[in-house]
Write a protein that holds these residues in place. Sequence first.
Motif, PDB file in Angstrom:
ATOM      1  N   ILE A  72       7.943 -30.753  38.427  1.00 21.52           N
ATOM      2  CA  ILE A  72       9.049 -31.228  37.434  1.00 21.52           C
ATOM      3  C   ILE A  72       8.175 -31.725  36.149  1.00 21.52           C
ATOM      4  O   ILE A  72       8.361 -31.569  35.089  1.00 21.52           O
ATOM      5  CB  ILE A  72       9.978 -32.399  37.961  1.00 21.52           C
ATOM      6  CG1 ILE A  72      10.972 -31.934  38.856  1.00 21.52           C
ATOM      7  CG2 ILE A  72      10.688 -33.094  36.796  1.00 21.52           C
ATOM      8  CD1 ILE A  72      11.896 -30.943  38.129  1.00 21.52           C
ATOM      9  N   ALA A  73       6.896 -32.380  36.678  1.00 21.96           N
ATOM     10  CA  ALA A  73       6.033 -32.924  35.788  1.00 21.96           C
ATOM     11  C   ALA A  73       5.270 -31.798  35.150  1.00 21.96           C
ATOM     12  O   ALA A  73       5.139 -31.903  33.482  1.00 21.96           O
ATOM     13  CB  ALA A  73       4.978 -33.737  36.462  1.00 21.96           C
ATOM     14  N   ASN A  74       5.187 -30.562  35.394  1.00 15.55           N
ATOM     15  CA  ASN A  74       4.541 -29.448  34.796  1.00 15.55           C
ATOM     16  C   ASN A  74       5.554 -28.995  33.904  1.00 15.55           C
ATOM     17  O   ASN A  74       5.301 -28.715  32.840  1.00 15.55           O
ATOM     18  CB  ASN A  74       4.518 -28.221  35.913  1.00 15.55           C
ATOM     19  CG  ASN A  74       3.069 -28.525  36.754  1.00 15.55           C
ATOM     20  OD1 ASN A  74       2.238 -29.481  36.365  1.00 15.55           O
ATOM     21  ND2 ASN A  74       3.179 -27.937  37.877  1.00 15.55           N
TER      22      ASN A  74
ATOM     23  N   ASN B  24      13.258 -43.606  41.111  1.00 14.20           N
ATOM     24  CA  ASN B  24      11.793 -43.454  41.198  1.00 14.20           C
ATOM     25  C   ASN B  24      11.338 -43.143  40.036  1.00 14.20           C
ATOM     26  O   ASN B  24      10.190 -42.415  39.918  1.00 14.20           O
ATOM     27  CB  ASN B  24      11.270 -42.392  42.147  1.00 14.20           C
ATOM     28  CG  ASN B  24      11.724 -42.851  43.792  1.00 14.20           C
ATOM     29  OD1 ASN B  24      11.243 -43.646  44.444  1.00 14.20           O
ATOM     30  ND2 ASN B  24      12.855 -42.212  44.218  1.00 14.20           N
ATOM     31  N   ASN B  25      11.572 -43.773  38.936  1.00 17.96           N
ATOM     32  CA  ASN B  25      11.337 -43.523  37.514  1.00 17.96           C
ATOM     33  C   ASN B  25       9.804 -43.698  37.412  1.00 17.96           C
ATOM     34  O   ASN B  25       9.082 -42.642  36.915  1.00 17.96           O
ATOM     35  CB  ASN B  25      11.923 -44.451  36.763  1.00 17.96           C
ATOM     36  CG  ASN B  25      11.668 -43.978  35.223  1.00 17.96           C
ATOM     37  OD1 ASN B  25      11.898 -43.166  34.716  1.00 17.96           O
ATOM     38  ND2 ASN B  25      10.879 -44.860  34.498  1.00 17.96           N
ATOM     39  N   SER B  26       9.078 -44.673  37.830  1.00 21.64           N
ATOM     40  CA  SER B  26       7.615 -44.922  37.752  1.00 21.64           C
ATOM     41  C   SER B  26       6.784 -43.803  38.497  1.00 21.64           C
ATOM     42  O   SER B  26       5.747 -43.122  37.922  1.00 21.64           O
ATOM     43  CB  SER B  26       7.342 -46.331  38.442  1.00 21.64           C
ATOM     44  OG  SER B  26       7.954 -47.222  37.725  1.00 21.64           O
ATOM     45  N   ARG B  27       7.365 -43.377  39.572  1.00 16.71           N
ATOM     46  CA  ARG B  27       6.505 -42.120  40.191  1.00 16.71           C
ATOM     47  C   ARG B  27       6.543 -41.056  39.284  1.00 16.71           C
ATOM     48  O   ARG B  27       5.591 -40.394  39.427  1.00 16.71           O
ATOM     49  CB  ARG B  27       7.070 -41.972  41.652  1.00 16.71           C
ATOM     50  CG  ARG B  27       6.479 -40.970  42.408  1.00 16.71           C
ATOM     51  CD  ARG B  27       7.161 -40.653  43.732  1.00 16.71           C
ATOM     52  NE  ARG B  27       6.613 -39.486  44.314  1.00 16.71           N
ATOM     53  CZ  ARG B  27       7.073 -38.962  45.339  1.00 16.71           C
ATOM     54  NH1 ARG B  27       7.938 -39.340  46.037  1.00 16.71           N
ATOM     55  NH2 ARG B  27       6.578 -37.875  45.940  1.00 16.71           N
TER      56      ARG B  27
ATOM     57  N   ILE C 125       3.615 -37.325  35.472  1.00 20.86           N
ATOM     58  CA  ILE C 125       3.704 -36.570  34.303  1.00 20.86           C
ATOM     59  C   ILE C 125       2.336 -37.018  33.538  1.00 20.86           C
ATOM     60  O   ILE C 125       1.640 -36.004  33.218  1.00 20.86           O
ATOM     61  CB  ILE C 125       4.867 -37.020  33.304  1.00 20.86           C
ATOM     62  CG1 ILE C 125       6.142 -36.427  33.938  1.00 20.86           C
ATOM     63  CG2 ILE C 125       4.687 -36.704  32.087  1.00 20.86           C
ATOM     64  CD1 ILE C 125       7.321 -37.208  33.196  1.00 20.86           C
ATOM     65  N   LEU C 126       1.927 -38.129  33.761  1.00 16.94           N
ATOM     66  CA  LEU C 126       0.628 -38.449  33.220  1.00 16.94           C
ATOM     67  C   LEU C 126      -0.728 -37.818  33.814  1.00 16.94           C
ATOM     68  O   LEU C 126      -1.326 -37.327  33.205  1.00 16.94           O
ATOM     69  CB  LEU C 126       0.582 -39.985  33.475  1.00 16.94           C
ATOM     70  CG  LEU C 126       1.306 -40.967  32.168  1.00 16.94           C
ATOM     71  CD1 LEU C 126       1.316 -42.381  32.793  1.00 16.94           C
ATOM     72  CD2 LEU C 126       1.023 -40.822  30.953  1.00 16.94           C
ATOM     73  N   LYS C 127      -0.484 -37.716  34.852  1.00 13.57           N
ATOM     74  CA  LYS C 127      -1.502 -36.958  35.842  1.00 13.57           C
ATOM     75  C   LYS C 127      -1.580 -35.447  35.519  1.00 13.57           C
ATOM     76  O   LYS C 127      -2.485 -34.904  35.202  1.00 13.57           O
ATOM     77  CB  LYS C 127      -1.160 -37.320  37.284  1.00 13.57           C
ATOM     78  CG  LYS C 127      -2.038 -36.226  38.176  1.00 13.57           C
ATOM     79  CD  LYS C 127      -1.858 -36.603  39.643  1.00 13.57           C
ATOM     80  CE  LYS C 127      -2.983 -35.858  40.558  1.00 13.57           C
ATOM     81  NZ  LYS C 127      -2.595 -34.376  40.276  1.00 13.57           N
TER      82      LYS C 127
END
Length: 279
Positions: free
Chosen positions: A100-102, A127-130, A135-137
């Motif tokens: 999802i982050a990708n 789990n918004n923070s996770r 996403i940042l990573k």
Amino acid sequence: MMALVYEFVWRILHALLHLQRALICWFRIRLWNWRLWKRAVAALLVPVALSFQNHKKLGPSAGKRSLRRVRWGADGKSLEKLPLHVSLLIAEEELHYTDIANLVVWCMAVGISYVSVYDNQGIFRRNNSRLMDEILKQQQDLLGLDSTKYSVEFLNNKNEKQDHQVLSCQAVVKALSPDDGKPSIVKAAQDLCRAVEKKDRSSKDIDIHMLESILRDSTHIPDPDLVLKFGPVESTLGFLPWHIRLTEFISLPSHTDVSYEDFFSALKRYATCEQRQGK
């Protein structure tokens, strides 16, 4: 007779001496030319070696990230129509944060300003923070941009903005859940009724446009232009029923191990689709 022999030997020795001097001079000239040639070659090769070392210091991954970033930016500009808001609707039981982050990073890399992520269990929202950390990573892994130049806004459950210095464009990301769907419509209707009861509003003033304005303010993002639905379920799973009247839906088999080519192919389909706006 002996005098002739001595003279002959002397001439031979004299000739040998001249030959030795000639050979020494020739070797000196060759050696000098060799040194000049070595210096010339060194002058040519040293900058190349230094640039190669600098390239090694950057690492192959840095070059790949730069090429990918340029490609993704060019891909976004090549599309005839680019959605302002893309929503990722996950209709699968297993959720993979990295995939999802990708997708979120790819959206931002091609120039999409708003990205929302939805699942009908509300897992991403809880789990918004996770999700945001992932996403940042992935932003750093995929793009490697100077984090002091670009920013993205994360909207948490209370719709409060959280600024982080990342990504190549100003973008807004929000995790959505079924609570943002029908319950939000019910709540908006209740608020309007209370306002009429308290005479803060007139019943004549209440119309579709007012309700739409209240619902849009509650999400803090515009209506989605494109929903990418992942999974075999042929349903919107309660996703923002009011906001998707003009939204284009494109289905993909799964978000697991989804590739950039699959993502960009969906964007190209959206760019060529004809939206009749209800006509």
